[in-house]
Design a protein around this motif. Structure first.
Motif, PDB file in Angstrom:
ATOM      1  N   ILE A 253     -92.657  18.818  18.079  1.00 20.44           N
ATOM      2  CA  ILE A 253     -92.414  18.926  16.636  1.00 20.44           C
ATOM      3  C   ILE A 253     -92.863  20.289  16.116  1.00 20.44           C
ATOM      4  O   ILE A 253     -92.222  20.880  15.245  1.00 20.44           O
ATOM      5  CB  ILE A 253     -93.162  17.809  15.869  1.00 20.44           C
ATOM      6  N   ASP A 254     -93.957  20.796  16.640  1.00 25.27           N
ATOM      7  CA  ASP A 254     -94.472  22.110  16.233  1.00 25.27           C
ATOM      8  C   ASP A 254     -93.432  23.194  16.491  1.00 25.27           C
ATOM      9  O   ASP A 254     -93.179  24.056  15.636  1.00 25.27           O
ATOM     10  CB  ASP A 254     -95.766  22.394  17.005  1.00 25.27           C
ATOM     11  N   ILE A 255     -92.808  23.154  17.668  1.00 22.58           N
ATOM     12  CA  ILE A 255     -91.776  24.139  18.010  1.00 22.58           C
ATOM     13  C   ILE A 255     -90.570  23.968  17.107  1.00 22.58           C
ATOM     14  O   ILE A 255     -90.035  24.943  16.567  1.00 22.58           O
ATOM     15  CB  ILE A 255     -91.369  24.005  19.492  1.00 22.58           C
ATOM     16  N   TYR A 256     -90.127  22.732  16.932  1.00 17.34           N
ATOM     17  CA  TYR A 256     -88.950  22.459  16.096  1.00 17.34           C
ATOM     18  C   TYR A 256     -89.177  22.959  14.665  1.00 17.34           C
ATOM     19  O   TYR A 256     -88.300  23.589  14.068  1.00 17.34           O
ATOM     20  CB  TYR A 256     -88.654  20.964  16.086  1.00 17.34           C
ATOM     21  N   SER A 257     -90.341  22.690  14.126  1.00 17.80           N
ATOM     22  CA  SER A 257     -90.654  23.130  12.765  1.00 17.80           C
ATOM     23  C   SER A 257     -90.640  24.644  12.663  1.00 17.80           C
ATOM     24  O   SER A 257     -90.063  25.213  11.723  1.00 17.80           O
ATOM     25  CB  SER A 257     -92.024  22.583  12.345  1.00 17.80           C
ATOM     26  N   ALA A 258     -91.267  25.317  13.629  1.00 20.53           N
ATOM     27  CA  ALA A 258     -91.341  26.779  13.595  1.00 20.53           C
ATOM     28  C   ALA A 258     -89.954  27.412  13.689  1.00 20.53           C
ATOM     29  O   ALA A 258     -89.669  28.424  13.042  1.00 20.53           O
ATOM     30  CB  ALA A 258     -92.232  27.270  14.736  1.00 20.53           C
ATOM     31  N   VAL A 259     -89.065  26.809  14.497  1.00 21.07           N
ATOM     32  CA  VAL A 259     -87.725  27.356  14.694  1.00 21.07           C
ATOM     33  C   VAL A 259     -86.863  27.167  13.447  1.00 21.07           C
ATOM     34  O   VAL A 259     -86.070  28.040  13.082  1.00 21.07           O
ATOM     35  CB  VAL A 259     -87.051  26.705  15.921  1.00 21.07           C
ATOM     36  N   THR A 260     -87.018  26.021  12.774  1.00 18.69           N
ATOM     37  CA  THR A 260     -86.098  25.682  11.679  1.00 18.69           C
ATOM     38  C   THR A 260     -86.590  26.055  10.293  1.00 18.69           C
ATOM     39  O   THR A 260     -85.791  26.110   9.353  1.00 18.69           O
ATOM     40  CB  THR A 260     -85.796  24.167  11.683  1.00 18.69           C
ATOM     41  N   MET A 261     -87.893  26.301  10.117  1.00 15.12           N
ATOM     42  CA  MET A 261     -88.392  26.616   8.785  1.00 15.12           C
ATOM     43  C   MET A 261     -88.009  28.026   8.355  1.00 15.12           C
ATOM     44  O   MET A 261     -88.009  28.961   9.153  1.00 15.12           O
ATOM     45  CB  MET A 261     -89.918  26.458   8.716  1.00 15.12           C
ATOM     46  N   ASN A 262     -87.718  28.158   7.090  1.00 13.63           N
ATOM     47  CA  ASN A 262     -87.342  29.442   6.518  1.00 13.63           C
ATOM     48  C   ASN A 262     -88.595  30.294   6.282  1.00 13.63           C
ATOM     49  O   ASN A 262     -89.635  29.784   5.893  1.00 13.63           O
ATOM     50  CB  ASN A 262     -86.606  29.227   5.195  1.00 13.63           C
ATOM     51  N   ARG A 263     -88.465  31.598   6.549  1.00 12.03           N
ATOM     52  CA  ARG A 263     -89.532  32.543   6.244  1.00 12.03           C
ATOM     53  C   ARG A 263     -88.911  33.743   5.542  1.00 12.03           C
ATOM     54  O   ARG A 263     -87.708  33.980   5.668  1.00 12.03           O
ATOM     55  CB  ARG A 263     -90.256  32.992   7.524  1.00 12.03           C
ATOM     56  N   PRO A 264     -89.704  34.535   4.807  1.00 14.36           N
ATOM     57  CA  PRO A 264     -89.132  35.670   4.077  1.00 14.36           C
ATOM     58  C   PRO A 264     -88.343  36.612   4.970  1.00 14.36           C
ATOM     59  O   PRO A 264     -87.360  37.205   4.545  1.00 14.36           O
ATOM     60  CB  PRO A 264     -90.376  36.366   3.487  1.00 14.36           C
ATOM     61  N   TYR A 265     -88.760  36.772   6.243  1.00 17.50           N
ATOM     62  CA  TYR A 265     -88.105  37.708   7.136  1.00 17.50           C
ATOM     63  C   TYR A 265     -87.255  37.011   8.199  1.00 17.50           C
ATOM     64  O   TYR A 265     -86.722  37.656   9.103  1.00 17.50           O
ATOM     65  CB  TYR A 265     -89.144  38.595   7.841  1.00 17.50           C
ATOM     66  N   LYS A 266     -87.114  35.684   8.116  1.00 17.19           N
ATOM     67  CA  LYS A 266     -86.329  34.950   9.117  1.00 17.19           C
ATOM     68  C   LYS A 266     -85.624  33.777   8.458  1.00 17.19           C
ATOM     69  O   LYS A 266     -86.272  32.888   7.931  1.00 17.19           O
ATOM     70  CB  LYS A 266     -87.226  34.437  10.258  1.00 17.19           C
ATOM     71  N   GLN A 267     -84.298  33.809   8.474  1.00 19.31           N
ATOM     72  CA  GLN A 267     -83.516  32.730   7.886  1.00 19.31           C
ATOM     73  C   GLN A 267     -83.636  31.483   8.762  1.00 19.31           C
ATOM     74  O   GLN A 267     -83.589  31.563   9.978  1.00 19.31           O
ATOM     75  CB  GLN A 267     -82.055  33.152   7.772  1.00 19.31           C
ATOM     76  N   GLU A 268     -83.806  30.340   8.120  1.00 14.64           N
ATOM     77  CA  GLU A 268     -83.898  29.096   8.872  1.00 14.64           C
ATOM     78  C   GLU A 268     -82.583  28.810   9.589  1.00 14.64           C
ATOM     79  O   GLU A 268     -81.521  29.279   9.190  1.00 14.64           O
ATOM     80  CB  GLU A 268     -84.218  27.932   7.942  1.00 14.64           C
ATOM     81  N   ILE A 269     -82.661  28.044  10.682  1.00 14.92           N
ATOM     82  CA  ILE A 269     -81.447  27.641  11.381  1.00 14.92           C
ATOM     83  C   ILE A 269     -81.342  26.125  11.321  1.00 14.92           C
ATOM     84  O   ILE A 269     -82.335  25.423  11.112  1.00 14.92           O
ATOM     85  CB  ILE A 269     -81.433  28.124  12.846  1.00 14.92           C
ATOM     86  N   GLY A 270     -80.143  25.615  11.499  1.00 15.36           N
ATOM     87  CA  GLY A 270     -79.929  24.182  11.435  1.00 15.36           C
ATOM     88  C   GLY A 270     -80.461  23.467  12.663  1.00 15.36           C
ATOM     89  O   GLY A 270     -80.784  24.083  13.692  1.00 15.36           O
ATOM     90  N   ALA A 271     -80.525  22.141  12.565  1.00 10.84           N
ATOM     91  CA  ALA A 271     -81.098  21.331  13.639  1.00 10.84           C
ATOM     92  C   ALA A 271     -80.312  21.453  14.939  1.00 10.84           C
ATOM     93  O   ALA A 271     -80.893  21.515  16.021  1.00 10.84           O
ATOM     94  CB  ALA A 271     -81.170  19.873  13.199  1.00 10.84           C
TER      95      ALA A 271
END
Length: 555
Positions: A253-271
């Protein structure tokens, strides 16, 4: 829970249907379906006036009101509680359908995680600790809420015992980041070796913090959530059966959250894209648990084989991020392609298998679309390829082999639009190499402007950057005196002349390696690096056959 009639104008995203919805004597949606923006629009277009939704019972509402009243009566914690954002407000930011899929679509689950969070926040130490994390780094705080929610619900589905106890560990798994310098936590670029070593300490820091507040029994979750099943994780390098199931679940879950969450310098990606990314490193995780998590979210990566609710099997052809729960599938028995219906009368039941394409297979697909002149699909597979290679590897394992294909098919005019697209991608890669390369020496490239823009010249420029040699590009019209002055100033080790006729250089008091590379020889030189890793590339040896006369004249 109770069911109440609600006017269509009062509906909001996230509401759950309390009764099956029928329109014109046909069932449109089943009880328990969650209303999304798309579904609300559909209901309005169908002129639906009212539906029944689920709401918490008066007893549940009274319990929450009771907790609130107790907090208001305690002046020591009231101000802190006001500062703490409402849990459901934070959850609303996180639980978009493209990230949560079917998770959290049941009102009982929403109430469960909310009440659990509220219960934890009655503890002064827990509340202050989480509030401190929020003030220190908003992203890590939101990540904690995200992981807590998904991990708790997934663990609930998996039947993890003592869940309410372990869920607190899910919430505080990254609490050790309070002791990591903020400039490292918030850094947008790749961390240096030293910075990464500092970041790794957050697992031990978290363990120590939780022990200090009496949570030693769950502190292992903070300490071990970066362990990996193959033993490559940290801090203890545990493997397989040495890692508790609660940790295996948390790290996923930690990896999934980090990959999909939006950040100012990284657009979130879909599941769907996130699952495909995670599957590329499935050897680091519990594969059975990963497959169950995909089913839990209910969003499946493209090219996965799934079981449909009618008992047939299908291949997921395409996932639209706007409606990820309703992908385009190809039924395997009839080879028919269709979109899953919006009323979920036909849906995906479970993942059968997901096939991870190897770099060679991706390159074949990439090449196939390149030859067909299908620039859009070529670019799609290009992006899949670059995820598997470093920027340096892209030069020898993607661009040079592709240029070889162009060389074979150079008579085909239809490839010109793809050639333009490829040159644009290559230019971006060269720019990345220029910015990120730690060059140890330099070499002069003497070249005319026509050749300067060619693909083989760009490829050779990339090869030099990969080998940590900075190419200094000089036009052939530059005088010999100016050329040698630049070579001296840059402390160049070599001059590569890309002219059809070679003119020996004289007048320098430094010994320079001189190479003469004609246009025809340039292709041969570039092709010699095709498919090689950075370690396998021997640039000096490859250049020997192009060596020209070396002159050293004392002034």
């Amino acid at each position: 829970m109770k069911v109440v009639p609600t006017k269509i104008a009062d509906l909001q995203e996230g509401f759950v249907l309390g009764k099956d919805l029928y329109v014109e004597n046909r069932m449109l949606m089943k009880k328990g379906s969650v209303l999304t923006a798309r579904i609300l629009t559909l209901l309005k277009n169908r002129n639906v006036q009212q539906v029944y939704i689920e709401v918490p019972t008066d007893e549940g509402i009274n319990q929450i009101q009771s907790i609130t009243e107790q907090q208001q009566q305690n002046p020591l914690v009231c101000s802190e509680w006001i500062e703490m954002p409402k849990f459901l407000q934070a959850l609303a930011e996180l639980s978009t359908e493209r990230r949560y899929g079917h998770a959290l679509k049941n009102m009982d689950d929403i109430v469960f995680v909310r009440d659990l969070f509220e219960t934890y926040m009655q503890n002064l130490n827990y509340r202050r600790l989480l509030l401190t994390l929020k003030k220190y780094d908003e992203y890590t705080f939101m990540h904690a809420i995200d992981v807590f929610t998904l991990a708790t619900l997934f663990a609930k589905k998996e039947g993890i015992s003592h869940l309410k106890h372990y869920a607190l560990g899910f919430l505080f798994h990254d609490i050790g980041k309070l002791n990591i310098p903020y400039e490292i936590l918030s850094k947008e670029e790749k961390l240096t070796v030293e910075e990464f070593a500092t970041m790794q300490k957050h697992t031990q820091f978290g363990y120590d913090i939780l022990k200090e507040i009496g949570l030693e029994s769950i502190a292992f979750l903070a300490k071990l959530h970066h362990e990996r099943i193959d033993g490559s994780g940290y801090p203890e390098g545990l493997a397989e059966n040495e890692i508790p199931k609660e940790v295996l679940l948390l790290q996923l879950i930690d990896i999934y959250s980090a990959v999909t969450m939006n950040r100012p310098y990284k657009q979130e990606i879909g599941a769907a894209e996130a699952m495909a990314t995670i599957y590329k490193e499935k050897h680091l995780l519990d594969e059975k648990l990963l497959a169950k998590f995909v089913d839990f979210i209910g969003i499946y990566p493209e090219k996965s084989i799934v079981l449909l609710s009618d008992g047939t099997h299908a291949l997921v052809e395409h996932v639209n991020n706007m409606f990820p729960l309703l992908p385009t599938v190809r039924r395997l028995d009839t080879n028919t392609i269709f979109d899953l219906p919006v009323n979920f009368q036909l849906k995906i039941e479970k993942l059968i298998t997901y096939y991870v394409e190897t770099p060679d297979q991706l390159f074949r697909k990439f090449s196939e679309y390149l030859i067909k002149g299908e620039a859009h699909l070529m670019e799609k597979y290009y992006h899949k390829l670059i995820e598997l290679h470093t920027t340096s590897e892209c030069i020898t394992k993607i661009y040079i082999p592709v240029y070889q294909i162009f060389d074979v098919l150079k008579e085909q005019v239809m490839l010109e639009n793809v050639r333009v697209k490829l040159r644009g991608l290559l230019n971006k890669t060269i720019l990345q190499l220029r910015k990120g390369s730690k060059t140890k020496t330099s070499a002069i490239f003497l070249v005319d402007q026509n050749l300067r823009a060619s693909i083989p010249f760009l490829l050779l420029e990339g090869v030099f950057y990969v080998k940590e040699i900075c190419p200094i590009i000089i036009d052939t019209t530059t005088s010999k005196e100016e050329l040698l002055r630049i070579a001296d100033y840059c402390k160049a080790s070599a001059i590569c002349s890309f002219e059809e006729e070679y003119n020996p250089l004289i007048g320098t008091n430094r010994k320079l390696e001189l190479y003469h590379i004609t246009t025809k020889k340039l292709d041969s030189l570039v092709f010699s690096f095709a498919g090689l890793s950075v370690k396998q590339m021997n640039l000096k040896k490859a250049l020997q056959k192009y060596k020209a006369v070396t002159k050293m004249i004392n002034n």
